[in-house]
Design a protein around this motif. Structure first.
Motif, PDB file in Angstrom:
ATOM      1  N   VAL A 192       3.193   9.337   3.186  1.00  0.00           N
ATOM      2  CA  VAL A 192       2.781   7.962   2.893  1.00  0.00           C
ATOM      3  C   VAL A 192       2.477   7.211   4.184  1.00  0.00           C
ATOM      4  O   VAL A 192       1.467   6.499   4.285  1.00  0.00           O
ATOM      5  CB  VAL A 192       3.875   7.223   2.077  1.00  0.00           C
ATOM      6  CG1 VAL A 192       3.580   5.735   2.004  1.00  0.00           C
ATOM      7  CG2 VAL A 192       3.967   7.812   0.677  1.00  0.00           C
ATOM      8  N   CYS A 193       3.325   7.379   5.184  1.00  0.00           N
ATOM      9  CA  CYS A 193       3.110   6.730   6.481  1.00  0.00           C
ATOM     10  C   CYS A 193       1.794   7.192   7.098  1.00  0.00           C
ATOM     11  O   CYS A 193       1.006   6.375   7.613  1.00  0.00           O
ATOM     12  CB  CYS A 193       4.272   7.050   7.420  1.00  0.00           C
ATOM     13  SG  CYS A 193       4.131   6.302   9.044  1.00  0.00           S
ATOM     14  N   THR A 194       1.523   8.509   7.028  1.00  0.00           N
ATOM     15  CA  THR A 194       0.290   9.081   7.584  1.00  0.00           C
ATOM     16  C   THR A 194      -0.936   8.523   6.872  1.00  0.00           C
ATOM     17  O   THR A 194      -1.937   8.173   7.515  1.00  0.00           O
ATOM     18  CB  THR A 194       0.318  10.623   7.449  1.00  0.00           C
ATOM     19  OG1 THR A 194       1.509  11.125   8.050  1.00  0.00           O
ATOM     20  CG2 THR A 194      -0.888  11.258   8.106  1.00  0.00           C
ATOM     21  N   ALA A 195      -0.872   8.433   5.548  1.00  0.00           N
ATOM     22  CA  ALA A 195      -2.011   7.931   4.762  1.00  0.00           C
ATOM     23  C   ALA A 195      -2.251   6.442   5.001  1.00  0.00           C
ATOM     24  O   ALA A 195      -3.383   6.008   5.232  1.00  0.00           O
ATOM     25  CB  ALA A 195      -1.765   8.193   3.279  1.00  0.00           C
ATOM     26  N   VAL A 196      -1.178   5.665   4.952  1.00  0.00           N
ATOM     27  CA  VAL A 196      -1.302   4.205   5.101  1.00  0.00           C
ATOM     28  C   VAL A 196      -1.833   3.829   6.482  1.00  0.00           C
ATOM     29  O   VAL A 196      -2.598   2.888   6.629  1.00  0.00           O
ATOM     30  CB  VAL A 196       0.058   3.524   4.841  1.00  0.00           C
ATOM     31  CG1 VAL A 196       0.043   2.058   5.263  1.00  0.00           C
ATOM     32  CG2 VAL A 196       0.422   3.628   3.364  1.00  0.00           C
ATOM     33  N   LEU A 237       0.830  -1.203   0.000  1.00  0.00           N
ATOM     34  CA  LEU A 237       0.000   0.000   0.000  1.00  0.00           C
ATOM     35  C   LEU A 237       0.867   1.256   0.000  1.00  0.00           C
ATOM     36  O   LEU A 237       0.506   2.268  -0.622  1.00  0.00           O
ATOM     37  CB  LEU A 237      -0.932  -0.006   1.216  1.00  0.00           C
ATOM     38  CG  LEU A 237      -2.085   1.004   1.203  1.00  0.00           C
ATOM     39  CD1 LEU A 237      -2.934   0.857  -0.051  1.00  0.00           C
ATOM     40  CD2 LEU A 237      -2.959   0.841   2.446  1.00  0.00           C
ATOM     41  N   GLU A 238       2.006   1.197   0.660  1.00  0.00           N
ATOM     42  CA  GLU A 238       2.937   2.334   0.640  1.00  0.00           C
ATOM     43  C   GLU A 238       3.417   2.617  -0.784  1.00  0.00           C
ATOM     44  O   GLU A 238       3.462   3.775  -1.215  1.00  0.00           O
ATOM     45  CB  GLU A 238       4.140   2.044   1.553  1.00  0.00           C
ATOM     46  CG  GLU A 238       3.826   2.174   3.032  1.00  0.00           C
ATOM     47  CD  GLU A 238       4.972   1.719   3.917  1.00  0.00           C
ATOM     48  OE1 GLU A 238       5.969   1.169   3.371  1.00  0.00           O
ATOM     49  OE2 GLU A 238       4.891   1.900   5.143  1.00  0.00           O
ATOM     50  N   ASN A 239       3.737   1.561  -1.520  1.00  0.00           N
ATOM     51  CA  ASN A 239       4.175   1.734  -2.916  1.00  0.00           C
ATOM     52  C   ASN A 239       3.064   2.313  -3.774  1.00  0.00           C
ATOM     53  O   ASN A 239       3.305   3.178  -4.634  1.00  0.00           O
ATOM     54  CB  ASN A 239       4.630   0.383  -3.495  1.00  0.00           C
ATOM     55  CG  ASN A 239       5.921  -0.099  -2.866  1.00  0.00           C
ATOM     56  OD1 ASN A 239       6.723   0.695  -2.400  1.00  0.00           O
ATOM     57  ND2 ASN A 239       6.112  -1.413  -2.827  1.00  0.00           N
ATOM     58  N   TYR A 240       1.826   1.834  -3.555  1.00  0.00           N
ATOM     59  CA  TYR A 240       0.678   2.324  -4.323  1.00  0.00           C
ATOM     60  C   TYR A 240       0.479   3.830  -4.107  1.00  0.00           C
ATOM     61  O   TYR A 240       0.346   4.600  -5.065  1.00  0.00           O
ATOM     62  CB  TYR A 240      -0.580   1.557  -3.916  1.00  0.00           C
ATOM     63  CG  TYR A 240      -1.854   2.102  -4.532  1.00  0.00           C
ATOM     64  CD1 TYR A 240      -2.152   1.883  -5.873  1.00  0.00           C
ATOM     65  CD2 TYR A 240      -2.754   2.851  -3.773  1.00  0.00           C
ATOM     66  CE1 TYR A 240      -3.314   2.398  -6.449  1.00  0.00           C
ATOM     67  CE2 TYR A 240      -3.922   3.357  -4.331  1.00  0.00           C
ATOM     68  CZ  TYR A 240      -4.190   3.129  -5.664  1.00  0.00           C
ATOM     69  OH  TYR A 240      -5.338   3.640  -6.216  1.00  0.00           O
ATOM     70  N   ILE A 241       0.479   4.254  -2.837  1.00  0.00           N
ATOM     71  CA  ILE A 241       0.232   5.664  -2.527  1.00  0.00           C
ATOM     72  C   ILE A 241       1.396   6.540  -2.980  1.00  0.00           C
ATOM     73  O   ILE A 241       1.196   7.647  -3.491  1.00  0.00           O
ATOM     74  CB  ILE A 241      -0.059   5.842  -1.018  1.00  0.00           C
ATOM     75  CG1 ILE A 241      -1.413   5.192  -0.684  1.00  0.00           C
ATOM     76  CG2 ILE A 241      -0.077   7.316  -0.633  1.00  0.00           C
ATOM     77  CD1 ILE A 241      -1.786   5.215   0.769  1.00  0.00           C
TER      78      ILE A 241
END
Length: 455
Positions: free
Chosen positions: A221-225, A195-199
């Protein structure tokens, strides 16, 4: 020469002739013999032919995943998945086909219009389905038509509603294919790294994130995931089903950032927006007084209004993942998501785990008293008269109405829709004060609105 020797020679010649005849085999016979031998030895290697007769009737439904050392099988699986996803992608309607569908629907609309909505009846609906092509066939069914019926006196449906339905379905399939490309395991779920790669690869396509510095990407990315995993992975398995990602609204919120004219209010309320991510990260940096990139209990005690009780913070550091007694950014994000979304079941589960000191699966009078005593102590420090625990306890049980009159479970809190109020009363002096003075606050709000109406 003796008779015995003559007999021996005769037998020897006969055997020689017979063996020479057997040696002369056609190519077809050789192949049959080879296949027969291969089948025999392969069957023996696989465990013999001792199989139940049902094997002939029941198709195989389990295929084990290739092991790490089976490189060829892994490559084959990856290639076959890629080909499958490409084929599924080609089955979707492209922009030109969607425009053609809209043209056909508009051409076959049936008067009169319902307000400003163009309508279509079932006969015309089927005609459009025949002309629209094979890709559209799945949308032109009686079931879809019945779903979109909305009380029209002529039994018609709105063309716009139907077209939006098609667009939504196409978008869902496109997104599913897009997410599946990051599904390294190929089993319908994404791990945190997937998911980190996707975002991370999605960021350049979102105009609302254009202002983000590249050095902040990893924190964004960390915040979103974290939001995805906090709410969609309550058991903390480290993976989320792609179906769950599509079913929730988080992806809609994330992709809303494609809108270049998104209002300031929408950005502030959207966890995935740049202002929101910068706000959360900025708060973390402000709390980190010794600038070591981690938060101690003393630093976290200043969170929000600074009125969280020491007893609750002790439980946070006992239960949550820490490093030498300090909290990292990822753990902090879970903490923030829980306290900012106290009405949500996942947030209540987080807080309930902290309140349930003895891991009994319920809160009894002792647990409530233990946490509320810290609220009473804070009230004394602020020069306020402490409220009686017995009164608060009775109010909590009256609010929640648990199945067992002496125990409050997580399910009781979720079912009662009072979990946010109960947790605020027990862990936060400001939350308790807000609850205790709710009637005064409502009266003040009413007075303010009356003054505005008069002006």
């Amino acid at each position: 020469m003796s008779n015995d020797k003559i007999v021996q020679w005769k037998d020897l010649l006969k055997r020689r002739l017979e063996s020479s005849k057997k040696a002369v085999k056609t190519e077809e016979e050789k192949k049959e013999e080879e296949i027969s031998l291969f089948t025999k030895y392969y069957t023996e290697w696989r465990g013999g032919e001792k199989r139940d007769s049902s094997y002939k009737n029941i198709p195989r439904f389990y295929y084990r995943l290739p092991a790490e050392d089976e490189v060829l099988l892994q490559k084959l699986r990856e290639e076959s998945r890629a080909v499958f996803l490409q084929r599924k992608s080609r089955e979707l309607l492209d922009n030109e086909e969607l425009q053609n569908l809209w043209f056909l629907l508009d051409k076959h609309q049936v008067p009169p219009m319902a307000g400003e909505e163009a309508m279509i009846n079932y006969d015309s609906f089927l005609k459009v389905g025949e002309k629209a092509g094979a890709k559209c066939k799945q949308f032109f069914t009686a079931r879809v038509y019945a779903k979109l019926l909305n009380g029209d006196p002529y039994g018609r449906i709105s063309i716009m509603q139907f077209f939006n339905y098609v667009m939504r379905k196409v978008w869902l399939h496109q997104t599913r294919i897009g997410l599946s490309l990051y599904d390294v395991a190929g089993q319908g779920y994404l791990r945190e790294s997937d998911l980190e790669n996707y975002i991370l690869e999605l960021i350049p396509t979102l105009p609302q994130l254009d202002g983000l510095e590249k050095s902040f990407y990893s924190f964004y990315v960390c915040t979103a995931v974290r939001k995805f995993f906090f709410f969609l992975d309550p058991l903390r398995t480290g993976k989320i089903k792609i179906q769950d990602i599509l079913a929730c609204s988080f992806l809609d919120d994330l992709l809303e950032l494609r809108d270049e004219e998104l209002s300031k209010e929408s950005q502030e309320s959207n966890w995935f927006s740049a202002p929101s991510a910068l706000r959360v990260y900025g708060q973390y940096l402000n709390l980190d007084k010794d600038h070591n990139g981690m938060l101690s209990k003393e630093e976290l005690s200043r969170y929000g209004t600074g009125t969280l009780t020491d007893v609750f913070l002790d439980r946070v550091y006992q239960e949550c993942l820490t490093y030498d007694g300090e909290m990292d950014y990822k753990t902090y994000l879970d903490f923030v998501l829980a306290l900012e979304n106290r009405k949500e079941p996942a947030a209540l589960q987080y807080i309930f785990k902290l309140l349930d000191m003895e891991n009994k699966g319920y809160l009894n009078v002792f647990a409530l008293n233990y946490f509320f005593r810290a609220i009473q102590e804070q009230m004394k420090l602020h020069g306020q008269e402490p409220v009686s625990f017995q009164d608060v306890k009775d109010e909590i049980f009256d609010m929640v109405k648990p199945k067992d009159p002496y125990k409050i479970t997580l399910q009781d809190l979720v079912t009662s829709s009072q979990g946010d109020t109960v947790s605020s009363i027990l862990i936060d002096l400001n939350g308790f004060w807000t609850y205790e003075n709710r009637e005064v606050l409502v009266a003040n709000d009413n007075d303010s609105s009356t003054d505005l109406d008069d002006t």
